[in-house]
Write a protein that holds these residues in place. Sequence first.
Motif, mmCIF file in Angstrom:
data_model
loop_
_atom_site.group_PDB
_atom_site.id
_atom_site.type_symbol
_atom_site.label_atom_id
_atom_site.label_comp_id
_atom_site.label_asym_id
_atom_site.label_seq_id
_atom_site.Cartn_x
_atom_site.Cartn_y
_atom_site.Cartn_z
ATOM 1 N N UNK A 127 -14.677 -8.067 5.770
ATOM 2 C CA UNK A 127 -13.968 -7.265 4.768
ATOM 3 C C UNK A 127 -12.673 -7.953 4.355
ATOM 4 N N UNK A 128 -12.143 -7.494 3.242
ATOM 5 C CA UNK A 128 -10.823 -7.932 2.829
ATOM 6 C C UNK A 128 -9.763 -7.168 3.597
ATOM 7 N N UNK A 129 -8.584 -7.096 3.027
ATOM 8 C CA UNK A 129 -7.468 -6.424 3.695
ATOM 9 C C UNK A 129 -7.831 -4.977 4.014
ATOM 10 N N UNK A 130 -7.637 -4.590 5.265
ATOM 11 C CA UNK A 130 -7.968 -3.250 5.754
ATOM 12 C C UNK A 130 -6.694 -2.670 6.355
ATOM 13 N N UNK A 131 -5.941 -1.950 5.539
ATOM 14 C CA UNK A 131 -4.598 -1.543 5.938
ATOM 15 C C UNK A 131 -4.611 -0.355 6.894
ATOM 16 N N UNK A 132 -3.833 -0.481 7.963
ATOM 17 C CA UNK A 132 -3.662 0.616 8.914
ATOM 18 C C UNK A 132 -2.646 1.613 8.357
ATOM 19 N N UNK A 133 -2.530 2.792 8.962
ATOM 20 C CA UNK A 133 -1.501 3.754 8.526
ATOM 21 C C UNK A 133 -0.078 3.205 8.644
ATOM 22 N N UNK A 195 1.053 -11.069 4.487
ATOM 23 C CA UNK A 195 -0.112 -11.144 3.603
ATOM 24 C C UNK A 195 -0.355 -9.841 2.846
ATOM 25 N N UNK A 196 0.727 -9.207 2.437
ATOM 26 C CA UNK A 196 0.623 -7.987 1.627
ATOM 27 C C UNK A 196 -0.047 -8.275 0.297
ATOM 28 N N UNK A 197 0.267 -9.427 -0.286
ATOM 29 C CA UNK A 197 -0.237 -9.727 -1.628
ATOM 30 C C UNK A 197 -1.265 -10.845 -1.650
ATOM 31 N N UNK A 198 -1.279 -11.706 -0.647
ATOM 32 C CA UNK A 198 -2.163 -12.870 -0.688
ATOM 33 C C UNK A 198 -3.166 -12.903 0.437
ATOM 34 N N UNK A 199 -3.729 -11.749 0.788
ATOM 35 C CA UNK A 199 -4.635 -11.694 1.936
ATOM 36 C C UNK A 199 -5.985 -12.337 1.632
ATOM 37 N N UNK A 200 -6.455 -13.120 2.581
ATOM 38 C CA UNK A 200 -7.842 -13.584 2.650
ATOM 39 C C UNK A 200 -8.131 -13.808 4.125
ATOM 40 N N UNK A 201 -9.402 -13.886 4.488
ATOM 41 C CA UNK A 201 -9.726 -14.087 5.900
ATOM 42 C C UNK A 201 -9.205 -15.430 6.394
ATOM 43 N N UNK A 202 -9.266 -16.453 5.543
ATOM 44 C CA UNK A 202 -8.749 -17.757 5.920
ATOM 45 C C UNK A 202 -7.247 -17.740 6.116
ATOM 46 N N UNK A 203 -6.552 -17.084 5.186
ATOM 47 C CA UNK A 203 -5.094 -16.988 5.301
ATOM 48 C C UNK A 203 -4.707 -16.185 6.537
ATOM 49 N N UNK A 204 -5.451 -15.128 6.825
ATOM 50 C CA UNK A 204 -5.176 -14.303 8.004
ATOM 51 C C UNK A 204 -5.301 -15.140 9.279
ATOM 52 N N UNK A 205 -6.352 -15.973 9.351
ATOM 53 C CA UNK A 205 -6.541 -16.826 10.531
ATOM 54 C C UNK A 205 -5.395 -17.823 10.678
ATOM 55 N N UNK A 206 -5.000 -18.446 9.570
ATOM 56 C CA UNK A 206 -3.903 -19.416 9.620
ATOM 57 C C UNK A 206 -2.606 -18.757 10.050
#
Length: 346
Positions: A127-133, A195-206
């Motif tokens: 999935x893409x960005x999955x924001x918590x509360x 990563x509020x605005x530029x989220x991707x799974x690759x960016x999240x891992x980095x």
Amino acid sequence: MVLQYFLPQSLEGVSLAQVRSHNSSLKNLAPGLVAIFVGGTSGISHYTAREFARNTTSSHIYLIGRNEKEAARITQELQTINSSSKVDFIKKDVSLLREVDAACKEIKEKEKKVNLLFMTIGTLTLKGRDETPEGLDKKFALHYYSRMRFIQNLAPELTAAANDADPKANLSRVVSVYDPFIGKKGVPNFADLSLKTGFSLGACATHASAMQNFALERFARMYPATSFIHEQPGGVETGLAKSPIWKPVYFLAKPFLVEKVESGERHLFEATAPRYAPKAKAGGVEDVVIGADGVKGSGFYHLSWNGAASGPSDKETAMRADGAEKKIWEHTEEVYKKICAESGKY
């Protein structure tokens, strides 16, 4: 997760015979060591907790997770392996920082010392960005923010263990199982660290890898009597191997996986072996390994699945010179302040 990657690092590591020889000596440590396994109701944390119970005396093990049914089964298993061990389960959703604080508060009310903080929490998702509360991406929170919050909260107890006058009781170590090597190759976006605005799974891992690398370096400098390890575990079968979605992936990857028992044995070795000594005690260790900053015995280590240690990459060195640690920790503190002390959301 079903897989924690294949076995990409070819650095010379520790033989399984060495691992087992060391682990069998842990009975000589003082009784009553305290170990916390965050994510302890499945996968690598479960396998490591099992070996910790098997090889120590009268240890007190905390399992932190969400699955109460699995926790009950694992508790019974660990106490069958070693009837002298004590096992407590703390049910929390640690993708939420306030739940991390609550779990730590519960531990601190019971324990004055913590010898081992072992963390494997994460989630495998496409999935893409999955924001918590709380306003953070769930995957990113588990891989970075929650882990560093556990360390921050439990640093006094880890330090108390390190300062124990009994050399057989002063083990003090943090092991975060994720992947330091992604952060050695990639550079985070310092203008958007959450990563509020530029989220991707690759960016999240980095981001999760690089930010963890620099945060652990900071902790090692602040707490030189505790050692800090960021480890890439290789491919290991974990909880989702039974999932219809991931079962075919696991089947194809099976020849490349580290077997469950060996994974637990190797992680127990990393969690206790003198070669990964804290900076304050590294001087007396003959086989101490190179630290992540390139200095032997620096107290923070980047390890491959087989225990091999790696020094800094050129990109890490450049980021360090550019003040990456300060930028990352100032951002992290801002996140903690907004969520844990102010509005409850970042």
